[in-house]
Write a protein that holds these residues in place. Structure first.
Motif, short mmCIF file in Angstrom:
data_model
loop_
_atom_site.label_atom_id
_atom_site.label_comp_id
_atom_site.label_asym_id
_atom_site.label_seq_id
_atom_site.Cartn_x
_atom_site.Cartn_y
_atom_site.Cartn_z
N LEU A 74 0.97 -1.36 -0.03
CA LEU A 74 0.16 0.16 -0.19
C LEU A 74 0.90 1.31 0.17
N SER A 75 0.19 2.32 -0.38
CA SER A 75 0.96 3.66 -0.28
C SER A 75 0.80 4.01 1.06
N LEU A 76 1.31 5.11 1.54
CA LEU A 76 1.44 5.90 2.85
C LEU A 76 -0.22 6.17 3.18
N ILE A 77 -0.66 6.70 2.34
CA ILE A 77 -2.17 7.13 2.62
C ILE A 77 -3.23 5.88 2.49
N GLU A 78 -2.76 4.72 1.85
CA GLU A 78 -3.63 3.51 1.80
C GLU A 78 -3.41 2.89 2.95
N GLY A 79 -2.27 2.79 3.69
CA GLY A 79 -1.90 2.09 4.82
C GLY A 79 -2.44 2.76 5.70
N LYS A 80 -2.35 4.16 6.01
CA LYS A 80 -3.10 4.76 7.13
C LYS A 80 -4.52 4.62 7.09
N GLU A 81 -5.31 4.52 5.96
CA GLU A 81 -6.65 4.41 5.80
C GLU A 81 -6.97 2.85 6.23
N TYR A 82 -6.13 2.12 5.75
CA TYR A 82 -6.18 0.55 6.08
C TYR A 82 -6.30 0.14 7.62
N ILE A 83 -5.22 1.04 8.17
CA ILE A 83 -5.18 0.83 9.81
C ILE A 83 -6.27 1.56 10.57
N ASP A 84 -6.86 2.70 10.02
CA ASP A 84 -7.80 3.66 10.58
C ASP A 84 -9.24 2.49 10.50
N LYS A 85 -9.20 2.03 9.52
CA LYS A 85 -10.52 1.21 9.10
C LYS A 85 -10.47 -0.07 10.19
N LEU A 86 -9.30 -0.65 10.51
CA LEU A 86 -8.99 -1.84 11.35
C LEU A 86 -9.36 -1.30 12.85
N LYS A 87 -8.84 -0.05 13.09
CA LYS A 87 -8.88 0.61 14.17
C LYS A 87 -10.49 0.85 14.81
N PHE A 88 -11.07 1.51 13.77
CA PHE A 88 -12.64 2.05 13.94
C PHE A 88 -13.55 0.74 13.72
#
Length: 90
Positions: A74-88
């Motif tokens: 993933l790109s940095l933005i995609e990685g952040k979005e992926y983690i945020d999705k898992l988190k929330f």
């Protein structure tokens, strides 16, 4: 003559930008559909998600993003979005 070339280039850029935005929307809809199909069919979740959730629980969001990027490409933005999705979503 220069103005015409500038105008043509500008119109091409606008056209390409519009097509990219349209494709991004289609990809998001396809991802949503895949997520729904995965949930309904009972397919197992990506195995890396357990490790990522553990890092998130430990407050290691940056490490989780890095791991997601390395593992999933993933790109940095995609990685952040992926983690945020898992988190929330948990």
């Amino acid at each position: 003559m220069e103005y015409i070339l500038i105008i043509i280039a500008f119109l091409i850029i606008i056209n390409v930008t519009a097509k990219v935005n349209k494709l991004e929307g289609r990809i998001k809809r396809m991802q949503y559909t895949l997520d729904q199909v995965t949930k309904q069919s009972g397919l197992p979740e990506n195995p890396i998600n357990d490790e990522l959730r553990k890092l998130i629980k430990e407050g290691e969001d940056v490490k989780a993003i890095k791991k997601a990027r390395e593992t999933l490409g993933l790109s940095l933005i995609e990685g952040k979005e992926y983690i945020d999705k898992l988190k929330f979503n948990d």
